[in-house]
Design an enzyme around this catalytic site. Structure first.
Site, PDB file in Angstrom:
ATOM      1  N   HIS A  71      42.975  43.187  41.777  1.00 22.70           N
ATOM      2  CA  HIS A  71      42.864  44.366  40.964  1.00 22.70           C
ATOM      3  C   HIS A  71      42.741  45.627  41.800  1.00 22.70           C
ATOM      4  O   HIS A  71      41.986  45.421  42.836  1.00 22.70           O
ATOM      5  CB  HIS A  71      41.717  43.861  39.513  1.00 22.70           C
ATOM      6  CG  HIS A  71      40.469  44.067  40.313  1.00 22.70           C
ATOM      7  ND1 HIS A  71      39.792  44.585  40.813  1.00 22.70           N
ATOM      8  CD2 HIS A  71      39.378  42.708  40.016  1.00 22.70           C
ATOM      9  CE1 HIS A  71      38.299  44.483  41.122  1.00 22.70           C
ATOM     10  NE2 HIS A  71      38.739  43.084  40.891  1.00 22.70           N
ATOM     11  N   ASP A  73      40.918  48.297  40.748  1.00 21.51           N
ATOM     12  CA  ASP A  73      39.596  49.422  39.974  1.00 21.51           C
ATOM     13  C   ASP A  73      38.389  48.386  40.792  1.00 21.51           C
ATOM     14  O   ASP A  73      39.020  47.218  40.827  1.00 21.51           O
ATOM     15  CB  ASP A  73      39.275  49.322  38.986  1.00 21.51           C
ATOM     16  CG  ASP A  73      39.565  47.618  37.816  1.00 21.51           C
ATOM     17  OD1 ASP A  73      39.919  46.846  38.391  1.00 21.51           O
ATOM     18  OD2 ASP A  73      37.972  47.660  37.359  1.00 21.51           O
ATOM     19  N   GLU A 135      39.774  45.542  35.555  1.00 17.59           N
ATOM     20  CA  GLU A 135      39.120  43.991  35.253  1.00 17.59           C
ATOM     21  C   GLU A 135      38.058  44.934  35.109  1.00 17.59           C
ATOM     22  O   GLU A 135      37.446  43.740  34.749  1.00 17.59           O
ATOM     23  CB  GLU A 135      39.414  44.127  36.917  1.00 17.59           C
ATOM     24  CG  GLU A 135      39.828  42.385  37.254  1.00 17.59           C
ATOM     25  CD  GLU A 135      38.156  41.973  37.535  1.00 17.59           C
ATOM     26  OE1 GLU A 135      37.665  40.704  37.104  1.00 17.59           O
ATOM     27  OE2 GLU A 135      37.412  43.069  37.519  1.00 17.59           O
ATOM     28  N   GLU A 136      37.452  45.017  35.965  1.00 16.42           N
ATOM     29  CA  GLU A 136      35.469  45.389  35.897  1.00 16.42           C
ATOM     30  C   GLU A 136      35.360  45.690  34.517  1.00 16.42           C
ATOM     31  O   GLU A 136      33.525  45.147  34.369  1.00 16.42           O
ATOM     32  CB  GLU A 136      35.183  46.579  37.208  1.00 16.42           C
ATOM     33  CG  GLU A 136      35.733  45.971  38.179  1.00 16.42           C
ATOM     34  CD  GLU A 136      34.827  44.695  38.862  1.00 16.42           C
ATOM     35  OE1 GLU A 136      33.892  44.476  38.196  1.00 16.42           O
ATOM     36  OE2 GLU A 136      35.388  45.082  39.986  1.00 16.42           O
TER      37      GLU A 136
END
Length: 383
Positions: A71, A73, A135-136
């Site tokens: 990811h 982010d 993703e976070e």
């Protein structure tokens, strides 16, 4: 343009891709970098066009091969005390400091930096690079990324999600469901709380339901469950409500989650929670009909479960020499890839203990270990 993994990591860290911001500048850099190497890539944008995923195939367009998933982010740096600029990769005492250096731009950097080596190798099966957004905040980008890759006919034999695992092969993790509950009460002077509907106190009942349910899960947990803790957890992280101590609160909002071990289902906990909400809401409306409770599902990420004779596990163990059994409590995008029918494990450089921390770092040794892993993969796919 060729860059070493460390140089690529410095470039990726320089892009501020906190989840509340766009990641397009980084994604466009990756696209242009791949294009300069003669590799075609595909962007899969978010609905509002402010963010995008990217995937690319290096090698023959045949079935099989391996997805390297990461990811783009990172979590915010606000309120954290950093020794150095979080957006400038800084090396000190064998450690590379920067936001995302560990989680998980280190793995992204390795995958991208080794594309020239992939192109020179006689690959018999392809390497698919998959970079996601958000993703976070609930694995939002990976959902449409996996769908787009499947629709494009990509059929990998294995997926390696490069979240920091110290290059251990992780075959299982918990799934997560995040929710937001809004309580609409009825405001009166607190001296007549008996005729009011205090939203904050109502929320307190629902928050306590989380504690009680988690205690039940703990009581029935098996000692053989390898997770820490070995049961599904429930947690309320943010609460906002009320205007004054002498007014029954008219509104209260709280954000909460359930993280389930494989075998438990997030939807079951949501159903039980909504049943309790319905009971309390009926009591509220009996006092003031305009009151109520709404529950939103803000994200739902499936767990990753161990596979019988999994191709991704066999490949990763062969490349790392790791024969241990590892599961983790944190979530990843792995369950989404596995849900598409693709054999998946988590295996990446760095220590998860550094993720989200001020002065986040990845050691040079771990970056080198991740690089050796991908080089081993290239050799494996060339046989």
């Amino acid at each position: 343009m060729t860059l070493t993994p460390k140089e690529m990591l410095a470039k990726l860290v320089s892009f501020n891709t906190e989840s509340q911001r766009s990641n397009l500048e980084l994604i466009h850099f990756c696209r242009d970098y791949l294009t300069a190497l003669g590799v075609e890539s595909t962007l899969v944008p978010s609905d509002d066009g402010e963010k995008a995923n990217l995937y690319a195939t290096v090698g023959p367009k045949v079935e099989g091969g391996v997805v390297l998933s990461g990811h783009t982010d990172v979590v915010p740096v606000a309120g954290q005390d950093w020794t150095s600029d979080p957006w400038t990769l800084t090396e000190r005492d064998g450690k590379l400091y920067g936001r995302g250096a560990c989680d998980m731009k280190g793995f992204d950097a390795i995958a991208l930096a080794l594309v020239p080596e992939m192109l020179k190798a006689p690959l018999k099966r392809p390497v698919h690079i998959a970079l996601s957004y958000d993703e976070e905040v609930g694995c939002l980008g990976a959902r449409i990324l996996v769908e787009a890759m499947a629709a494009a006919g990509i059929k990998p034999a294995a997926v390696i999600v490069g979240e920091p695992s110290m290059m251990q092969v992780v075959t299982g993790h918990k799934g997560g469901t995040r929710m937001r509950t809004t309580v609409k009460g009825h405001a009166v002077h607190s001296s007549r709380v008996d005729v009011g509907v205090p939203a904050v106190m109502i929320a307190g009942k629902l928050i306590e339901w989380h504690n009680q349910t988690m205690a039940e899960n703990k009581a029935r947990a098996s000692n053989e469950n390898p997770f820490e803790p070995p049961y599904s957890t429930l947690h309320v992280g943010v609460v906002q409500g009320g205007t004054a101590v002498n007014i029954t609160a008219e509104h209260c909002v709280f954000s909460h989650e359930v993280r389930v071990v494989p075998g438990d289902e997030g939807v079951d906990f949501v159903g039980r929670y909504k049943a309790r909400v319905a009971e309390i809401e009926a009591e509220m409306k009996a006092i003031a009909p305009e009151t109520g409770i709404t529950v939103e599902i803000t994200s739902a990420t499936p767990p990753l479960g161990p596979e019988k004779d999994g191709a991704a596990e066999a490949l990763s163990r062969r490349l790392t020499g790791d024969n241990g059994s590892h599961v983790v409590a944190y979530g990843t995008e792995g369950g989404l890839f596995q849900g598409a029918g693709w054999s998946t494990v988590v295996c990446g450089p760095g220590d998860i203990a550094q993720a989200h921390q001020p002065d986040e770092f990845i050691t040079v040794a771990q970056l080198e270990a991740g690089t050796a892993f991908v080089r081993g993969l290239i050799a494996d796919l060339s046989r």
